[in-house]
Design a protein around this motif. Structure first.
Motif, PDB file in Angstrom:
ATOM      1  N   THR A 101      15.670  23.484 -28.981  1.00 17.07           N
ATOM      2  CA  THR A 101      16.455  22.873 -27.914  1.00 17.07           C
ATOM      3  C   THR A 101      17.556  23.854 -27.513  1.00 17.07           C
ATOM      4  O   THR A 101      17.826  24.827 -28.238  1.00 17.07           O
ATOM      5  N   ASP A 102      18.214  23.600 -26.397  1.00 16.21           N
ATOM      6  CA  ASP A 102      19.328  24.456 -25.983  1.00 16.21           C
ATOM      7  C   ASP A 102      20.411  24.476 -27.053  1.00 16.21           C
ATOM      8  O   ASP A 102      20.940  25.533 -27.391  1.00 16.21           O
ATOM      9  N   GLU A 103      20.722  23.317 -27.584  1.00 15.27           N
ATOM     10  CA  GLU A 103      21.755  23.206 -28.630  1.00 15.27           C
ATOM     11  C   GLU A 103      21.393  24.056 -29.847  1.00 15.27           C
ATOM     12  O   GLU A 103      22.220  24.789 -30.380  1.00 15.27           O
ATOM     13  N   GLU A 104      20.148  23.963 -30.297  1.00 16.22           N
ATOM     14  CA  GLU A 104      19.703  24.747 -31.447  1.00 16.22           C
ATOM     15  C   GLU A 104      19.785  26.244 -31.151  1.00 16.22           C
ATOM     16  O   GLU A 104      20.189  27.028 -32.014  1.00 16.22           O
ATOM     17  N   LEU A 105      19.412  26.611 -29.942  1.00 10.97           N
ATOM     18  CA  LEU A 105      19.463  28.014 -29.543  1.00 10.97           C
ATOM     19  C   LEU A 105      20.899  28.530 -29.552  1.00 10.97           C
ATOM     20  O   LEU A 105      21.175  29.617 -30.056  1.00 10.97           O
ATOM     21  N   PHE A 106      21.826  27.736 -29.036  1.00  8.30           N
ATOM     22  CA  PHE A 106      23.228  28.143 -29.001  1.00  8.30           C
ATOM     23  C   PHE A 106      23.810  28.239 -30.418  1.00  8.30           C
ATOM     24  O   PHE A 106      24.591  29.146 -30.711  1.00  8.30           O
ATOM     25  N   ILE A 107      23.442  27.308 -31.281  1.00  7.44           N
ATOM     26  CA  ILE A 107      23.911  27.352 -32.669  1.00  7.44           C
ATOM     27  C   ILE A 107      23.386  28.607 -33.353  1.00  7.44           C
ATOM     28  O   ILE A 107      24.121  29.293 -34.070  1.00  7.44           O
ATOM     29  N   LEU A 108      22.121  28.928 -33.120  1.00  9.19           N
ATOM     30  CA  LEU A 108      21.546  30.139 -33.701  1.00  9.19           C
ATOM     31  C   LEU A 108      22.278  31.377 -33.203  1.00  9.19           C
ATOM     32  O   LEU A 108      22.577  32.282 -33.983  1.00  9.19           O
ATOM     33  N   MET A 109      22.589  31.425 -31.911  1.00 10.26           N
ATOM     34  CA  MET A 109      23.305  32.579 -31.360  1.00 10.26           C
ATOM     35  C   MET A 109      24.661  32.722 -32.044  1.00 10.26           C
ATOM     36  O   MET A 109      25.046  33.827 -32.437  1.00 10.26           O
ATOM     37  N   GLN A 110      25.347  31.625 -32.216  1.00  7.83           N
ATOM     38  CA  GLN A 110      26.640  31.653 -32.891  1.00  7.83           C
ATOM     39  C   GLN A 110      26.487  32.164 -34.333  1.00  7.83           C
ATOM     40  O   GLN A 110      27.288  32.984 -34.793  1.00  7.83           O
ATOM     41  N   ASP A 111      25.434  31.720 -35.000  1.00 11.11           N
ATOM     42  CA  ASP A 111      25.191  32.140 -36.386  1.00 11.11           C
ATOM     43  C   ASP A 111      24.897  33.635 -36.477  1.00 11.11           C
ATOM     44  O   ASP A 111      25.451  34.330 -37.340  1.00 11.11           O
ATOM     45  N   VAL A 112      24.014  34.147 -35.610  1.00  8.26           N
ATOM     46  CA  VAL A 112      23.669  35.571 -35.705  1.00  8.26           C
ATOM     47  C   VAL A 112      24.820  36.457 -35.262  1.00  8.26           C
ATOM     48  O   VAL A 112      24.999  37.556 -35.788  1.00  8.26           O
ATOM     49  N   GLU A 113      25.638  35.966 -34.332  1.00  7.23           N
ATOM     50  CA  GLU A 113      26.845  36.722 -33.980  1.00  7.23           C
ATOM     51  C   GLU A 113      27.765  36.822 -35.190  1.00  7.23           C
ATOM     52  O   GLU A 113      28.338  37.879 -35.451  1.00  7.23           O
ATOM     53  N   GLY A 114      27.908  35.731 -35.917  1.00  5.96           N
ATOM     54  CA  GLY A 114      28.726  35.744 -37.131  1.00  5.96           C
ATOM     55  C   GLY A 114      28.164  36.681 -38.181  1.00  5.96           C
ATOM     56  O   GLY A 114      28.908  37.410 -38.841  1.00  5.96           O
ATOM     57  N   GLU A 115      26.842  36.679 -38.332  1.00  9.67           N
ATOM     58  CA  GLU A 115      26.203  37.590 -39.283  1.00  9.67           C
ATOM     59  C   GLU A 115      26.462  39.047 -38.905  1.00  9.67           C
ATOM     60  O   GLU A 115      26.664  39.888 -39.778  1.00  9.67           O
ATOM     61  N   SER A 116      26.458  39.340 -37.621  1.00  9.08           N
ATOM     62  CA  SER A 116      26.648  40.730 -37.183  1.00  9.08           C
ATOM     63  C   SER A 116      28.040  41.239 -37.552  1.00  9.08           C
ATOM     64  O   SER A 116      28.212  42.424 -37.809  1.00  9.08           O
ATOM     65  N   ASP A 117      29.003  40.345 -37.593  1.00  8.82           N
ATOM     66  CA  ASP A 117      30.367  40.738 -37.961  1.00  8.82           C
ATOM     67  C   ASP A 117      30.457  41.199 -39.414  1.00  8.82           C
ATOM     68  O   ASP A 117      31.342  41.968 -39.765  1.00  8.82           O
ATOM     69  N   ASP A 118      29.531  40.717 -40.234  1.00  7.99           N
ATOM     70  CA  ASP A 118      29.557  41.023 -41.668  1.00  7.99           C
ATOM     71  C   ASP A 118      28.750  42.261 -42.046  1.00  7.99           C
ATOM     72  O   ASP A 118      28.709  42.631 -43.216  1.00  7.99           O
TER      73      ASP A 118
ATOM     74  N   ALA B 180      28.007  46.062 -42.396  1.00 11.01           N
ATOM     75  CA  ALA B 180      28.718  47.346 -42.459  1.00 11.01           C
ATOM     76  C   ALA B 180      28.154  48.293 -41.400  1.00 11.01           C
ATOM     77  O   ALA B 180      26.961  48.256 -41.089  1.00 11.01           O
ATOM     78  N   VAL B 181      29.001  49.134 -40.869  1.00 13.87           N
ATOM     79  CA  VAL B 181      28.594  50.083 -39.833  1.00 13.87           C
ATOM     80  C   VAL B 181      27.396  50.910 -40.291  1.00 13.87           C
ATOM     81  O   VAL B 181      26.455  51.135 -39.536  1.00 13.87           O
ATOM     82  N   GLU B 182      27.395  51.311 -41.551  1.00 11.96           N
ATOM     83  CA  GLU B 182      26.308  52.141 -42.078  1.00 11.96           C
ATOM     84  C   GLU B 182      24.977  51.399 -42.107  1.00 11.96           C
ATOM     85  O   GLU B 182      23.919  52.022 -42.081  1.00 11.96           O
ATOM     86  N   ALA B 183      24.998  50.080 -42.189  1.00  6.50           N
ATOM     87  CA  ALA B 183      23.775  49.289 -42.315  1.00  6.50           C
ATOM     88  C   ALA B 183      23.256  48.778 -40.975  1.00  6.50           C
ATOM     89  O   ALA B 183      22.183  48.174 -40.914  1.00  6.50           O
ATOM     90  N   ARG B 184      23.958  49.022 -39.902  1.00  2.72           N
ATOM     91  CA  ARG B 184      23.570  48.447 -38.611  1.00  2.72           C
ATOM     92  C   ARG B 184      22.238  48.967 -38.088  1.00  2.72           C
ATOM     93  O   ARG B 184      21.534  48.261 -37.390  1.00  2.72           O
ATOM     94  N   GLY B 185      21.877  50.170 -38.441  1.00  2.08           N
ATOM     95  CA  GLY B 185      20.610  50.725 -37.985  1.00  2.08           C
ATOM     96  C   GLY B 185      19.395  50.102 -38.635  1.00  2.08           C
ATOM     97  O   GLY B 185      18.301  50.155 -38.094  1.00  2.08           O
ATOM     98  N   THR B 186      19.584  49.484 -39.785  1.00  5.85           N
ATOM     99  CA  THR B 186      18.458  48.898 -40.511  1.00  5.85           C
ATOM    100  C   THR B 186      18.468  47.376 -40.496  1.00  5.85           C
ATOM    101  O   THR B 186      17.566  46.751 -41.047  1.00  5.85           O
ATOM    102  N   SER B 187      19.438  46.776 -39.868  1.00  2.00           N
ATOM    103  CA  SER B 187      19.556  45.323 -39.838  1.00  2.00           C
ATOM    104  C   SER B 187      18.721  44.738 -38.699  1.00  2.00           C
ATOM    105  O   SER B 187      18.669  45.291 -37.604  1.00  2.00           O
ATOM    106  N   ASP B 188      18.102  43.597 -38.966  1.00  4.28           N
ATOM    107  CA  ASP B 188      17.361  42.915 -37.912  1.00  4.28           C
ATOM    108  C   ASP B 188      18.249  41.948 -37.116  1.00  4.28           C
ATOM    109  O   ASP B 188      17.806  41.351 -36.149  1.00  4.28           O
ATOM    110  N   VAL B 189      19.510  41.814 -37.497  1.00  2.00           N
ATOM    111  CA  VAL B 189      20.407  40.876 -36.834  1.00  2.00           C
ATOM    112  C   VAL B 189      20.600  41.226 -35.357  1.00  2.00           C
ATOM    113  O   VAL B 189      20.597  40.338 -34.500  1.00  2.00           O
ATOM    114  N   PHE B 190      20.712  42.496 -35.036  1.00  2.00           N
ATOM    115  CA  PHE B 190      20.941  42.877 -33.648  1.00  2.00           C
ATOM    116  C   PHE B 190      19.695  42.655 -32.796  1.00  2.00           C
ATOM    117  O   PHE B 190      19.798  42.315 -31.619  1.00  2.00           O
TER     118      PHE B 190
END
Length: 80
Positions: free
Chosen positions: A20-37, A39-49
């Motif tokens: 649903t739209d609500e579920e999609l928005f909640i997921l976006m909020q969650d993955v944005e939060g995960e991206s904040d955590d 480390a710069v060195e790990a960003r190339g190997t993370s699937d979060v982005f």
């Protein structure tokens, strides 16, 4: 943070389509939060982005011409 090494973008996109739209928005909020955590060195190997990009695309597909405005409006409404 450990990442799934077997991330399947097509499977993830199919999962997004069923949300649903609500579920999609909640997921976006969650993955944005995960991206904040991540480390710069790990960003190339993370699937979060990749997940963020896929969720952005799903939002834009549901709300043509509005970019992420519906998500941003939802965040304002839910962040009190």
């Amino acid at each position: 943070m450990a990442e799934r090494q077997d991330f399947d973008a097509r499977e993830f996109a199919d999962h997004l389509a069923a949300m649903t739209d609500e579920e999609l928005f909640i997921l976006m909020q969650d993955v944005e939060g995960e991206s904040d955590d991540i480390a710069v060195e790990a960003r190339g190997t993370s699937d979060v982005f990749a997940k963020i990009a896929l969720v952005e695309t799903a939002v834009e597909d549901r709300f043509p011409g509005q970019l992420l405005a519906p998500y941003k409006e939802w965040r304002q409404r839910t962040t009190v």
